[in-house]
Scaffold this active site. Structure first.
Site, PDB file in Angstrom:
ATOM      1  N   PRO A   2       0.833  -1.198   0.000  1.00 56.74           N
ATOM      2  CA  PRO A   2       0.000   0.000   0.000  1.00 56.74           C
ATOM      3  C   PRO A   2       0.873   1.255   0.000  1.00 56.74           C
ATOM      4  O   PRO A   2       1.929   1.287   0.622  1.00 56.74           O
ATOM      5  CB  PRO A   2      -0.778  -0.114   1.315  1.00 56.74           C
ATOM      6  CG  PRO A   2      -0.694  -1.540   1.693  1.00 56.74           C
ATOM      7  CD  PRO A   2       0.619  -2.027   1.180  1.00 56.74           C
ATOM      8  N   GLU A   3       0.441   2.274  -0.719  1.00 55.05           N
ATOM      9  CA  GLU A   3       1.144   3.552  -0.707  1.00 55.05           C
ATOM     10  C   GLU A   3       0.541   4.432   0.393  1.00 55.05           C
ATOM     11  O   GLU A   3      -0.501   4.112   0.975  1.00 55.05           O
ATOM     12  CB  GLU A   3       1.020   4.223  -2.075  1.00 55.05           C
ATOM     13  CG  GLU A   3       1.680   3.456  -3.205  1.00 55.05           C
ATOM     14  CD  GLU A   3       3.101   3.916  -3.493  1.00 55.05           C
ATOM     15  OE1 GLU A   3       3.644   4.728  -2.724  1.00 55.05           O
ATOM     16  OE2 GLU A   3       3.677   3.452  -4.495  1.00 55.05           O
ATOM     17  N   LYS A  61       4.132   5.371   5.926  1.00 55.38           N
ATOM     18  CA  LYS A  61       3.245   4.220   5.783  1.00 55.38           C
ATOM     19  C   LYS A  61       3.083   3.451   7.089  1.00 55.38           C
ATOM     20  O   LYS A  61       2.454   2.395   7.113  1.00 55.38           O
ATOM     21  CB  LYS A  61       3.778   3.287   4.691  1.00 55.38           C
ATOM     22  CG  LYS A  61       3.921   3.966   3.333  1.00 55.38           C
ATOM     23  CD  LYS A  61       4.510   3.004   2.317  1.00 55.38           C
ATOM     24  CE  LYS A  61       4.846   3.701   1.023  1.00 55.38           C
ATOM     25  NZ  LYS A  61       5.406   2.776   0.023  1.00 55.38           N
ATOM     26  N   HIS A 113      -9.505 -15.359   5.117  1.00 56.20           N
ATOM     27  CA  HIS A 113      -8.142 -15.176   5.598  1.00 56.20           C
ATOM     28  C   HIS A 113      -8.098 -14.305   6.859  1.00 56.20           C
ATOM     29  O   HIS A 113      -7.131 -13.575   7.086  1.00 56.20           O
ATOM     30  CB  HIS A 113      -7.277 -14.557   4.500  1.00 56.20           C
ATOM     31  CG  HIS A 113      -7.212 -15.409   3.260  1.00 56.20           C
ATOM     32  ND1 HIS A 113      -6.512 -16.592   3.211  1.00 56.20           N
ATOM     33  CD2 HIS A 113      -7.791 -15.252   2.038  1.00 56.20           C
ATOM     34  CE1 HIS A 113      -6.639 -17.129   2.005  1.00 56.20           C
ATOM     35  NE2 HIS A 113      -7.409 -16.342   1.277  1.00 56.20           N
ATOM     36  N   ARG A 136      -1.687 -13.092   2.261  1.00 54.42           N
ATOM     37  CA  ARG A 136      -0.295 -13.479   2.023  1.00 54.42           C
ATOM     38  C   ARG A 136       0.549 -13.542   3.296  1.00 54.42           C
ATOM     39  O   ARG A 136       1.682 -13.999   3.285  1.00 54.42           O
ATOM     40  CB  ARG A 136       0.333 -12.514   1.025  1.00 54.42           C
ATOM     41  CG  ARG A 136      -0.367 -12.524  -0.332  1.00 54.42           C
ATOM     42  CD  ARG A 136       0.129 -11.424  -1.248  1.00 54.42           C
ATOM     43  NE  ARG A 136      -0.620 -11.407  -2.503  1.00 54.42           N
ATOM     44  CZ  ARG A 136      -0.592 -10.397  -3.366  1.00 54.42           C
ATOM     45  NH1 ARG A 136       0.139  -9.328  -3.107  1.00 54.42           N
ATOM     46  NH2 ARG A 136      -1.283 -10.454  -4.474  1.00 54.42           N
ATOM     47  N   ARG A 193      22.830  14.739   0.361  1.00 50.80           N
ATOM     48  CA  ARG A 193      23.055  13.451  -0.275  1.00 50.80           C
ATOM     49  C   ARG A 193      23.766  13.648  -1.612  1.00 50.80           C
ATOM     50  O   ARG A 193      23.555  14.645  -2.297  1.00 50.80           O
ATOM     51  CB  ARG A 193      21.729  12.715  -0.515  1.00 50.80           C
ATOM     52  CG  ARG A 193      20.914  12.408   0.727  1.00 50.80           C
ATOM     53  CD  ARG A 193      21.580  11.335   1.576  1.00 50.80           C
ATOM     54  NE  ARG A 193      20.655  10.713   2.501  1.00 50.80           N
ATOM     55  CZ  ARG A 193      20.328  11.183   3.700  1.00 50.80           C
ATOM     56  NH1 ARG A 193      20.856  12.328   4.108  1.00 50.80           N
ATOM     57  NH2 ARG A 193      19.489  10.532   4.477  1.00 50.80           N
ATOM     58  N   ARG A 308      13.148  -2.160  -9.814  1.00 50.70           N
ATOM     59  CA  ARG A 308      11.768  -1.761 -10.069  1.00 50.70           C
ATOM     60  C   ARG A 308      11.720  -1.128 -11.448  1.00 50.70           C
ATOM     61  O   ARG A 308      12.596  -1.345 -12.279  1.00 50.70           O
ATOM     62  CB  ARG A 308      11.280  -0.775  -9.003  1.00 50.70           C
ATOM     63  CG  ARG A 308      11.524  -1.216  -7.576  1.00 50.70           C
ATOM     64  CD  ARG A 308      10.950  -0.208  -6.609  1.00 50.70           C
ATOM     65  NE  ARG A 308      11.710  -0.154  -5.377  1.00 50.70           N
ATOM     66  CZ  ARG A 308      11.378   0.566  -4.324  1.00 50.70           C
ATOM     67  NH1 ARG A 308      10.290   1.295  -4.353  1.00 50.70           N
ATOM     68  NH2 ARG A 308      12.121   0.569  -3.239  1.00 50.70           N
TER      69      ARG A 308
END
Length: 325
Positions: A2-3, A61, A113, A136, A193, A308
């Protein structure tokens, strides 16, 4: 996974249905879903039963529910609180790939589930059970300690300004939707960075809650390439990327989320549908909408990135010189 907007949709639903209610009983149907609670099922249940849910808080998140408990219950129980009666522990929810937190009435048959059932005190017109469903089993629930926030502000997005944060989330930066997000802190961290811009956006210590989908969408909206060296980022560029990330997340919240997985649903069991209006992610080979609007021949391109995918428009998001990949 999930975002952030999907997790925020869940947070808002839980704030409506669960906040202020007392946990009357807990049934753990599958101990694998509380495996992160090291002291086991008995301690997990003992910490939750008779506790009152004070709030539902999210940072990035991470999602947790501060608890007001009657008394500490063993080594895994809450620490003593100060004169302000701050909560000492919280129930942490990790949704993983398929975790769902659903509100149901007791008469509704168990989901296939279903892993953990939490019964709540009665409240007029509200379902009496909070169910954790996970096909899952990558997600889970556990009780965790709360620690003071480093900046003295609220732990994250919530309904109350509790200056505490779940220990597991204490290392991450605030996210763009957090009212206490500091642009100056972000700009200092990102320019310190020596990496590419998308890598920095995915670094939870720099800014939290931005996943792969929203990084691509925010970069497209701000007309910046994912390999832009962060140490060359102008302040105006940084403002654009933060504003774009915030805007795309707010758009997703209005739509209910971005999940491509039918397993993702919010507290009421409704699926998100923001994926239908993504501008760049998943649109390889299709015309860039911004370029098409002004007669330019931009076509969305997909490239490999950190195991990705990254989606960009080569016309309005040109590759930078000395890019960092």
């Amino acid at each position: 996974m999930p975002e952030l907007p999907e997790v925020e949709v869940v947070r808002r639903g839980l704030a409506r249905w669960v906040r202020g209610r007392t946990i009357t009983s807990v049934d753990v149907l599958d101990p694998r879903s509380i495996r992160r609670h090291a002291l086991g099922t008995e301690d997990f249940v003992g910490n939750l039963e008779h506790a009152t849910v004070l709030d539902i808080v999210r940072r990035g998140k991470f999602l947790w529910m501060p608890l007001q408990t009657e008394a500490p219950r063993g080594a895994g129980g809450p620490r003593s609180t100060d004169d302000d009666q701050l909560p000492g522990v919280a129930l942490m929810a990790h949704l993983g790939m398929s975790g769902q937190l659903l509100m149901q009435d007791p008469g509704v048959p168990d989901e296939k589930h279903l892993k953990v059932r939490i019964s709540l005190s009665q409240s007029c017109g509200m379902p009496e059970q909070l169910r954790f469903v996970d096909q899952r089993i990558f997600g889970g629930l556990f009780v965790t300690s709360l620690v003071p926030t480093p900046d003295g502000g609220p732990g994250g997005q919530g309904e109350t300004p509790l200056p505490e944060i779940a220990e597991e989330a204490s290392h991450i930066a605030r996210d763009p939707l957090d009212p206490h997000f500091s642009f100056d802190d972000f700009y200092r961290k990102v320019t310190a960075r020596r990496t590419g811009l998308k890598r920095a956006l995915l670094d939870q210590a720099v800014i939290s809650g931005i996943g792969n989908i929203y990084a691509d969408e925010a970069l497209w909206r701000s007309k910046l390439h994912y390999a832009r060296p962060t140490d060359t980022l102008l302040r105006a560029d940084a403002v654009r990327i933060v504003d774009a990330a915030r805007e795309v997340m707010m758009d997703a919240l209005a739509a209910g989320g971005t999940s491509f997985d039918s397993l993702y649903v919010n507290v009421n069991g409704d699926s998100g549908y923001f994926a239908r209006s993504l501008d760049v992610y998943g649109r390889a080979g299709e015309p860039c909408r911004r370029c098409a609007a002004v007669g330019l021949p931009g076509v969305i391109k997909r490239e490999q990135f950190m195991n990705r995918s990254s989606y960009t428009c080569p016309v309005c998001q040109p590759k930078p010189r000395n890019g960092r990949w």
